[in-house]
Write a protein that holds these residues in place. Structure first.
Motif, PDB file in Angstrom:
ATOM      1  N   UNK A 444       0.771  -1.230   0.000  1.00 24.61           N
ATOM      2  CA  UNK A 444       0.000   0.000   0.000  1.00 24.61           C
ATOM      3  C   UNK A 444       0.797   1.273   0.000  1.00 24.61           C
ATOM      4  N   UNK A 445       2.137   1.200  -0.060  1.00 22.72           N
ATOM      5  CA  UNK A 445       2.954   2.409   0.034  1.00 22.72           C
ATOM      6  C   UNK A 445       3.902   2.536  -1.157  1.00 22.72           C
ATOM      7  N   UNK A 446       3.846   3.704  -1.812  1.00 24.25           N
ATOM      8  CA  UNK A 446       4.663   4.001  -2.984  1.00 24.25           C
ATOM      9  C   UNK A 446       5.374   5.336  -2.777  1.00 24.25           C
ATOM     10  N   UNK A 447       6.409   5.566  -3.573  1.00 24.85           N
ATOM     11  CA  UNK A 447       7.165   6.812  -3.452  1.00 24.85           C
ATOM     12  C   UNK A 447       7.644   7.256  -4.828  1.00 24.85           C
ATOM     13  N   UNK A 448       7.764   8.570  -5.001  1.00 18.68           N
ATOM     14  CA  UNK A 448       8.300   9.121  -6.242  1.00 18.68           C
ATOM     15  C   UNK A 448       8.806  10.534  -5.979  1.00 18.68           C
ATOM     16  N   UNK A 449       9.428  11.127  -6.987  1.00 16.65           N
ATOM     17  CA  UNK A 449       9.941  12.481  -6.846  1.00 16.65           C
ATOM     18  C   UNK A 449      11.171  12.534  -5.964  1.00 16.65           C
ATOM     19  N   UNK A 450      11.346  13.655  -5.269  1.00 17.49           N
ATOM     20  CA  UNK A 450      12.535  13.856  -4.462  1.00 17.49           C
ATOM     21  C   UNK A 450      12.605  12.924  -3.259  1.00 17.49           C
ATOM     22  N   UNK A 451      11.502  12.277  -2.901  1.00 16.09           N
ATOM     23  CA  UNK A 451      11.510  11.317  -1.790  1.00 16.09           C
ATOM     24  C   UNK A 451      12.100   9.974  -2.196  1.00 16.09           C
ATOM     25  N   UNK A 452      12.260   9.726  -3.478  1.00 14.21           N
ATOM     26  CA  UNK A 452      12.836   8.469  -3.954  1.00 14.21           C
ATOM     27  C   UNK A 452      14.351   8.580  -3.937  1.00 14.21           C
ATOM     28  N   UNK A 453      15.006   7.798  -3.096  1.00  8.17           N
ATOM     29  CA  UNK A 453      16.452   7.832  -3.017  1.00  8.17           C
ATOM     30  C   UNK A 453      17.101   6.838  -3.958  1.00  8.17           C
ATOM     31  N   UNK A 454      18.341   7.125  -4.371  1.00  8.01           N
ATOM     32  CA  UNK A 454      19.113   6.165  -5.151  1.00  8.01           C
ATOM     33  C   UNK A 454      19.538   6.634  -6.518  1.00  8.01           C
ATOM     34  N   UNK A 455      18.925   7.699  -7.043  1.00 11.26           N
ATOM     35  CA  UNK A 455      19.277   8.142  -8.390  1.00 11.26           C
ATOM     36  C   UNK A 455      20.497   9.055  -8.403  1.00 11.26           C
ATOM     37  N   UNK A 456      20.620   9.918  -7.402  1.00 10.09           N
ATOM     38  CA  UNK A 456      21.632  10.966  -7.440  1.00 10.09           C
ATOM     39  C   UNK A 456      22.503  10.917  -6.190  1.00 10.09           C
ATOM     40  N   UNK A 457      23.766  11.342  -6.362  1.00 12.39           N
ATOM     41  CA  UNK A 457      24.693  11.393  -5.235  1.00 12.39           C
ATOM     42  C   UNK A 457      25.780  12.411  -5.551  1.00 12.39           C
ATOM     43  N   UNK A 458      25.897  13.425  -4.713  1.00 10.43           N
ATOM     44  CA  UNK A 458      26.937  14.424  -4.904  1.00 10.43           C
ATOM     45  C   UNK A 458      26.665  15.408  -6.022  1.00 10.43           C
ATOM     46  N   UNK A 459      25.959  14.966  -7.041  1.00  6.76           N
ATOM     47  CA  UNK A 459      25.727  15.792  -8.220  1.00  6.76           C
ATOM     48  C   UNK A 459      24.615  15.152  -9.033  1.00  6.76           C
ATOM     49  N   UNK A 460      24.182  15.819 -10.073  1.00  7.51           N
ATOM     50  CA  UNK A 460      23.209  15.214 -10.979  1.00  7.51           C
ATOM     51  C   UNK A 460      23.243  15.944 -12.315  1.00  7.51           C
ATOM     52  N   UNK A 461      22.838  15.300 -13.418  1.00  4.76           N
ATOM     53  CA  UNK A 461      22.777  15.990 -14.702  1.00  4.76           C
ATOM     54  C   UNK A 461      21.562  16.923 -14.741  1.00  4.76           C
ATOM     55  N   UNK A 462      21.771  18.176 -15.126  1.00  2.00           N
ATOM     56  CA  UNK A 462      20.691  19.152 -15.150  1.00  2.00           C
ATOM     57  C   UNK A 462      19.455  18.638 -15.865  1.00  2.00           C
ATOM     58  N   UNK A 463      18.284  18.923 -15.295  1.00  2.00           N
ATOM     59  CA  UNK A 463      17.022  18.516 -15.890  1.00  2.00           C
ATOM     60  C   UNK A 463      16.573  17.122 -15.531  1.00  2.00           C
ATOM     61  N   UNK A 464      17.359  16.396 -14.735  1.00  2.00           N
ATOM     62  CA  UNK A 464      17.008  15.011 -14.412  1.00  2.00           C
ATOM     63  C   UNK A 464      15.940  14.905 -13.333  1.00  2.00           C
ATOM     64  N   UNK A 465      15.801  15.932 -12.504  1.00  2.00           N
ATOM     65  CA  UNK A 465      14.865  15.845 -11.387  1.00  2.00           C
ATOM     66  C   UNK A 465      13.418  15.785 -11.831  1.00  2.00           C
ATOM     67  N   UNK A 466      13.016  16.718 -12.697  1.00  2.00           N
ATOM     68  CA  UNK A 466      11.639  16.701 -13.184  1.00  2.00           C
ATOM     69  C   UNK A 466      11.373  15.437 -13.995  1.00  2.00           C
ATOM     70  N   UNK A 467      12.361  15.002 -14.757  1.00  2.00           N
ATOM     71  CA  UNK A 467      12.184  13.777 -15.537  1.00  2.00           C
ATOM     72  C   UNK A 467      11.983  12.575 -14.627  1.00  2.00           C
ATOM     73  N   UNK A 468      12.780  12.480 -13.565  1.00  2.00           N
ATOM     74  CA  UNK A 468      12.621  11.372 -12.619  1.00  2.00           C
ATOM     75  C   UNK A 468      11.244  11.409 -11.977  1.00  2.00           C
ATOM     76  N   UNK A 469      10.773  12.617 -11.642  1.00  2.00           N
ATOM     77  CA  UNK A 469       9.431  12.733 -11.074  1.00  2.00           C
ATOM     78  C   UNK A 469       8.365  12.232 -12.014  1.00  2.00           C
ATOM     79  N   UNK A 470       8.525  12.535 -13.300  1.00  2.00           N
ATOM     80  CA  UNK A 470       7.542  12.083 -14.287  1.00  2.00           C
ATOM     81  C   UNK A 470       7.594  10.575 -14.490  1.00  2.00           C
ATOM     82  N   UNK A 471       8.804  10.034 -14.636  1.00  2.00           N
ATOM     83  CA  UNK A 471       8.954   8.603 -14.916  1.00  2.00           C
ATOM     84  C   UNK A 471       8.447   7.763 -13.749  1.00  2.00           C
ATOM     85  N   UNK A 472       8.925   8.065 -12.547  1.00  2.00           N
ATOM     86  CA  UNK A 472       8.568   7.224 -11.405  1.00  2.00           C
ATOM     87  C   UNK A 472       7.208   7.591 -10.819  1.00  2.00           C
ATOM     88  N   UNK A 473       6.775   8.826 -10.983  1.00  2.00           N
ATOM     89  CA  UNK A 473       5.406   9.154 -10.611  1.00  2.00           C
ATOM     90  C   UNK A 473       4.412   8.389 -11.461  1.00  2.00           C
TER      91      UNK A 473
END
Length: 480
Positions: A444-473
């Motif tokens: 019964x519990x799901x997560x997406x967006x900035x609450x989903x850990x594991x994609x980024x560490x120390x840095x990230x490629x610009x524009x990846x945050x909104x894309x990750x929110x769309x894909x995993x949302x």
């Protein structure tokens, strides 16, 4: 009864709501802010989406018409290149399965959003340079953005949700998760009420707006960082999920942070939004209050360095630095950022006067600029669309785009650290199902967006945050 309850009204939360509603589920979305505060960090973004694509003809199928399209060069950006960039900038600390889903699902996610009525465009003013031949060349693997930026993105999400019959409840702060027989069955709110649901999707952002949590997890000094987005992301639902046995995911010790106008308010400005960033630093030099350079401004395209340079600035004396340009460079800077209302800047006819306005020792600043200028290989042509190798071999070096600081008047833009979002979150599988500390999905519990850990560490490629929110949302909403 509510079938799917989404907590958080940013891009990721709305994507989950759209996907669930398309399956005929009754969806309720809880937004912590009032209508005048809503949209999460998504509202404050420039609206950039990093996506894999096959080049300009592929992208033209879903972006708004523009008279510049016939004179545009946009090379293909396959999912393999996206994956390589993601692994490179995170030092290989990105979860491989989550990353695979993100990169391969990026293009389909944008087309899906477009099918719901959301609009996109090519971001000429941010991601392309116009050459002497009149052609516009995109660089750094990023080209597509939402029409109207973050504000337009959230307006379009909201309209699409209402058209789909999604119920949006504003001003509701979720503070806890309710369970029964081992399953999450709803959320508890700050008013003491319980909202029940068959499934709960967490999309409530990280903990970047909580100074105490920043200091605890990111380290001493981070409590002084300015918050470039919403003041509402205080980690409420991260705490709630951890309290019922959810596992932590990703890197809780690092975050996305940028060079931010030092005169900005403690939290985001809903009128100026992203225009308080200062992202043309690869064209100039960056010095601290001692008048010394401390990073390689041209190490890579801005898209691959800006999210970690905020931390570099925070580590300097008083957490302040200055981006310095001369009159020849000044016209190349991003107009929407460097000429935005209220932009903090020191302008002077001499380096000595500039240093005085900055509060920096003039002799040190003169030495820094002289050493930088003398070490530039000016035989190499300047080309901002590629890593041109036009370097200043000083310490620290500037690896690309080194232009001399010699033509008056001179400009110095004071910047500090603006934190965007935290990289640590909850551990989940590729469908967004939250995992417990034993690695099993929590019913019964799901997560997406900035609450989903594991994609980024120390840095990230610009524009990846909104894309990750769309894909995993989208994936969470398709299963919830």
């Amino acid at each position: 009864m509510t079938h799917v309850l989404v907590v958080g009204g940013g891009n990721a939360g709305f994507c989950a709501a759209h996907a669930a509603a398309a399956r005929g589920r009754r969806v309720v979305l809880l937004e912590k802010g009032s209508p005048a505060e809503a949209g999460g960090n998504s509202f404050y973004t420039a609206g950039a989406f990093r996506i894999a694509h096959e080049g300009l003809p592929d992208v033209l199928e879903f972006v708004d018409p523009d008279e510049r399209h016939p004179t545009t060069d946009l090379p293909p950006y396959p999912a393999s290149s996206f994956a390589e960039d993601l692994a490179r900038v995170t030092g290989g600390r990105n979860d491989p399965e989550l990353s695979r889903v993100l990169t391969t699902g990026s293009g389909p996610a944008i087309r899906w959003l477009h099918s719901l009525g959301l609009r996109f465009r090519l971001m000429y003013e941010r991601q392309a340079y116009r050459g002497s031949d009149g052609r516009h060349t995109f660089w750094g693997g990023l080209a597509v953005g939402s029409t109207g930026g973050g504000q337009g993105l959230m307006e379009q999400h909201t309209r699409a949700a209402l058209d789909a019959g999604i119920e949006i409840r504003y001003g509701v702060r979720a503070t806890g998760l309710v369970t029964a027989d081992g399953r999450v069955t709803g959320v508890r709110t700050s008013s003491g009420s319980v909202v029940e649901a068959e499934s709960v999707v967490l999309a409530a952002g990280g903990f970047e707006a909580d100074p105490a949590w920043r200091r605890e997890h990111l380290g001493p000094g981070w409590e002084r960082a300015l918050v470039r987005g919403t003041p509402l992301n205080t980690g409420d639902m991260l705490r709630a999920a951890l309290d019922i046995g959810a596992a932590r995911g990703g890197d809780w010790s690092t975050c996305h942070s940028v060079a931010w106008d030092a005169g900005a308010a403690p939290t985001g400005d809903r009128e100026l939004t992203n225009r308080l960033t200062r992202q043309s630093y690869p064209l100039g030099i960056v010095v601290n209050l001692d008048g010394r350079r401390f990073l390689d401004e041209g190490a890579d395209f801005r898209n691959y360095t800006y999210a970690r340079y905020g931390a570099e600035i925070l580590a300097q004396p008083r957490g302040i630095a200055f981006q310095v340009f001369d009159a020849a460079i000044r016209p190349l800077l991003r107009t929407e950022e460097y000429d935005s209302p209220g932009a903090t800047v020191v302008t002077a006819p001499t380096v000595t006067a500039l240093a005085e306005g900055m509060g920096v020792d003039a002799r040190t600043l003169h030495r820094t600029i002289a050493a930088f200028n003398a070490a530039i290989d000016e035989s190499i042509p300047f080309d901002p669309t590629v890593k041109d190798g036009r370097a200043s071999r000083t310490d620290p070096p500037k690896s690309n785009w080194a232009l001399p600081i010699r033509t008056a008047p001179f400009s110095a833009f004071p910047v500090t650290c603006g934190i965007t979002f935290t990289f640590g979150g909850l551990r989940a599988d590729t469908h967004g199902r939250v995992l417990d500390t034993a690695g099993s999905p929590m019913p019964g519990l799901f997560v997406c967006g900035e609450m989903l850990g594991g994609l980024f560490s120390g840095n990230y490629p610009g524009g990846s945050g909104l894309t990750a929110g769309a894909v995993f949302g989208r994936r969470a909403g398709e299963l919830a």
